[in-house]
Design an enzyme around this catalytic site. Structure first.
Site, PDB file in Angstrom:
ATOM      1  N   GLY A   8      43.641  52.275  31.324  1.00 20.74           N
ATOM      2  CA  GLY A   8      44.214  51.094  32.077  1.00 20.74           C
ATOM      3  C   GLY A   8      44.426  51.388  33.644  1.00 20.74           C
ATOM      4  O   GLY A   8      44.748  52.454  33.780  1.00 20.74           O
ATOM      5  N   GLY A   9      44.295  50.670  34.225  1.00 19.22           N
ATOM      6  CA  GLY A   9      44.416  50.562  35.749  1.00 19.22           C
ATOM      7  C   GLY A   9      43.016  50.643  36.472  1.00 19.22           C
ATOM      8  O   GLY A   9      43.128  50.049  37.610  1.00 19.22           O
ATOM      9  N   ASP A  21      40.531  48.998  35.803  1.00 17.29           N
ATOM     10  CA  ASP A  21      39.996  47.744  35.814  1.00 17.29           C
ATOM     11  C   ASP A  21      40.447  46.664  36.780  1.00 17.29           C
ATOM     12  O   ASP A  21      39.822  45.744  36.887  1.00 17.29           O
ATOM     13  CB  ASP A  21      40.349  47.135  34.285  1.00 17.29           C
ATOM     14  CG  ASP A  21      41.797  46.989  34.038  1.00 17.29           C
ATOM     15  OD1 ASP A  21      42.492  47.895  34.237  1.00 17.29           O
ATOM     16  OD2 ASP A  21      42.318  46.031  33.448  1.00 17.29           O
ATOM     17  N   SER A  43      55.936  42.434  27.955  1.00 21.23           N
ATOM     18  CA  SER A  43      56.113  43.503  27.112  1.00 21.23           C
ATOM     19  C   SER A  43      54.950  44.639  27.189  1.00 21.23           C
ATOM     20  O   SER A  43      55.149  45.559  26.381  1.00 21.23           O
ATOM     21  CB  SER A  43      56.180  42.892  25.630  1.00 21.23           C
ATOM     22  OG  SER A  43      54.930  42.180  25.517  1.00 21.23           O
ATOM     23  N   LEU A  88      51.773  44.150  26.635  1.00 23.20           N
ATOM     24  CA  LEU A  88      50.470  44.150  25.485  1.00 23.20           C
ATOM     25  C   LEU A  88      49.475  43.000  26.122  1.00 23.20           C
ATOM     26  O   LEU A  88      48.713  42.567  25.260  1.00 23.20           O
ATOM     27  CB  LEU A  88      51.108  43.635  24.032  1.00 23.20           C
ATOM     28  CG  LEU A  88      52.084  44.741  23.498  1.00 23.20           C
ATOM     29  CD1 LEU A  88      52.705  44.070  22.199  1.00 23.20           C
ATOM     30  CD2 LEU A  88      51.537  45.948  23.269  1.00 23.20           C
ATOM     31  N   GLY A 125      49.920  39.807  27.571  1.00 26.14           N
ATOM     32  CA  GLY A 125      50.670  38.499  26.955  1.00 26.14           C
ATOM     33  C   GLY A 125      50.119  37.422  27.916  1.00 26.14           C
ATOM     34  O   GLY A 125      49.697  36.426  27.547  1.00 26.14           O
ATOM     35  N   GLU A 172      43.638  33.660  36.696  1.00 27.88           N
ATOM     36  CA  GLU A 172      44.874  34.239  36.671  1.00 27.88           C
ATOM     37  C   GLU A 172      44.846  34.858  38.051  1.00 27.88           C
ATOM     38  O   GLU A 172      45.990  34.904  38.719  1.00 27.88           O
ATOM     39  CB  GLU A 172      44.872  35.264  35.646  1.00 27.88           C
ATOM     40  CG  GLU A 172      46.497  35.728  35.343  1.00 27.88           C
ATOM     41  CD  GLU A 172      46.621  36.642  34.135  1.00 27.88           C
ATOM     42  OE1 GLU A 172      47.539  37.086  33.652  1.00 27.88           O
ATOM     43  OE2 GLU A 172      45.630  36.764  33.303  1.00 27.88           O
ATOM     44  N   ASP A 196      42.637  42.793  29.625  1.00 26.78           N
ATOM     45  CA  ASP A 196      43.352  41.770  28.962  1.00 26.78           C
ATOM     46  C   ASP A 196      42.454  40.662  28.460  1.00 26.78           C
ATOM     47  O   ASP A 196      42.593  40.438  27.347  1.00 26.78           O
ATOM     48  CB  ASP A 196      44.488  41.636  29.352  1.00 26.78           C
ATOM     49  CG  ASP A 196      45.637  42.605  29.966  1.00 26.78           C
ATOM     50  OD1 ASP A 196      45.321  43.868  29.357  1.00 26.78           O
ATOM     51  OD2 ASP A 196      46.641  42.454  30.338  1.00 26.78           O
TER      52      ASP A 196
END
Length: 338
Positions: A16-17, A19, A110, A112, A114, A147, A159
């Site tokens: 993670g990161g 990306d 959170s 995950l 979202g 986004e 995500d």
């Protein structure tokens, strides 16, 4: 007619990161993640009264607008408007009338994935309603563009692809938004054993992932931070191999190593409360752990001896957060008509 969609959230296992395009455009990013049995739920009801209704049940925001080709931002569910605006501009070419109702199984902020999962879930509902010609890669890429580009929200791309594809995936991120998703065929008993060894804990600390990612961006010019990112990228490769071999001791080591690397990249990914919970878990049977997502709060998950898992669960449930039950899922975003 009623349209519904159900879109899974994800655990960020490794990489993670990497990306984030600031890194992946130059070095290529690798991420390993897996979707879990916690979801974003969406219901879309077509209307014929020239109204558009957005209803976010978990955030308690309900807004109504006149049906138009473009909805201006007003600080209320602007992400919903951005999705609508982009779909009308690129595909529909005319105003629509509908009510859109959403809620999440977990709180906002959170860790995950979202917000990105929400975008995928809403797009999936429109695709189902209007029979739009969008496949999995199309939906994930569109969600990313809405986004990150249309809304300018800082973050990566894992995500959107996790939510769309579902399951265990090893993802490769290249320049110019090129993404390759490699589904991993993990044996069922390995997945079951992995579930037995993971404890997922919600810290009850919510945070804005974009603030943390913005802070990390500023750190990538630093040699130590960049080397930590390279290490996190390698962790994704090592985690993939360890999963296939069912080497859970190695998996635990990688998680602990990744957590240390994340804290090198940005000191704000952790805080006194997270360190206290981490140490408490280590003292009561956990081998290692890390936050899921950007850090600074949200969910943490720990590798633990299944025999000691119940005891650790009892201990953590006495803290300000709570242990969240889950299982790994194989399906990505799905939708259906009633």
């Amino acid at each position: 007619m009623i349209v519904r969609s159900q879109t899974p959230l994800r655990l960020g296992l490794a990489g993670g990161g990497t990306d984030i395009n600031l890194y992946s455009d130059k070095y290529t990013g690798y991420v390993l993640n897996a979707t879990i049995s916690l979801y974003i739920h969406c219901t879309l009801i077509p209307l014929n009264n020239e109204k558009i209704i957005f209803d976010s049940a978990d955030s308690g925001i309900y807004v109504e607008y006149k049906s138009e080709n473009f909805l201006e931002n007003d600080g209320k569910l602007d992400l919903y408007k951005a999705i609508y605006n982009r779909l009308v501009k690129d595909y529909i070419k005319k105003p629509l009338s509908f009510s859109l109702h959403t809620y999440s199984d977990v709180p906002s902020g959170s860790g995950l994935g979202g917000s990105s999962t929400l975008v995928v879930g809403i797009i999936k509902a429109f695709v189902e309603w209007l029979n739009l010609p969008l496949g999995e890669y199309d939906i994930a890429k569109l969600a990313y563009e809405i986004e990150r580009e249309d809304m300018g929200i800082v973050g990566g791309a894992q995500d959107q692809y996790a939510a769309t594809f579902g399951g265990f995936n090893f993802m490769e991120f290249y320049e110019n938004k090129k993404v390759i998703v490699n589904p991993l065929r993990i044996k069922n008993w390995i997945t079951s054993e992995f579930e037995a060894r993971i404890l997922l804990y919600f810290t009850n600390i919510t945070r804005e992932a974009k603030d943390i990612e913005e802070h990390k961006k500023g750190k990538l010019g630093d040699e130590n931070s960049l080397n930590a990112m390279h290490s996190i990228k390698q962790d994704a490769l090592d985690m993939k191999e360890a999963l296939f071999k069912a080497d859970f001791e190695k998996i635990a080591q990688i998680l602990g190593k990744s957590w240390k690397s994340k804290k090198i990249i940005s000191e704000i990914v952790s805080n006194d409360e997270l360190e206290r919970i981490y140490n408490l878990a280590m003292e009561n049977g956990a081998y290692s752990g890390k936050t899921s997502g950007a850090g600074a709060g949200g969910f943490m998950f720990f590798m633990v001896d299944p025999i000691k898992k119940y005891k650790l669960k009892q201990i953590l449930n006495k803290e300000q957060g709570y242990v969240q039950e889950f299982y790994f899922t194989k399906e990505g975003a799905k939708s259906w008509k009633i």
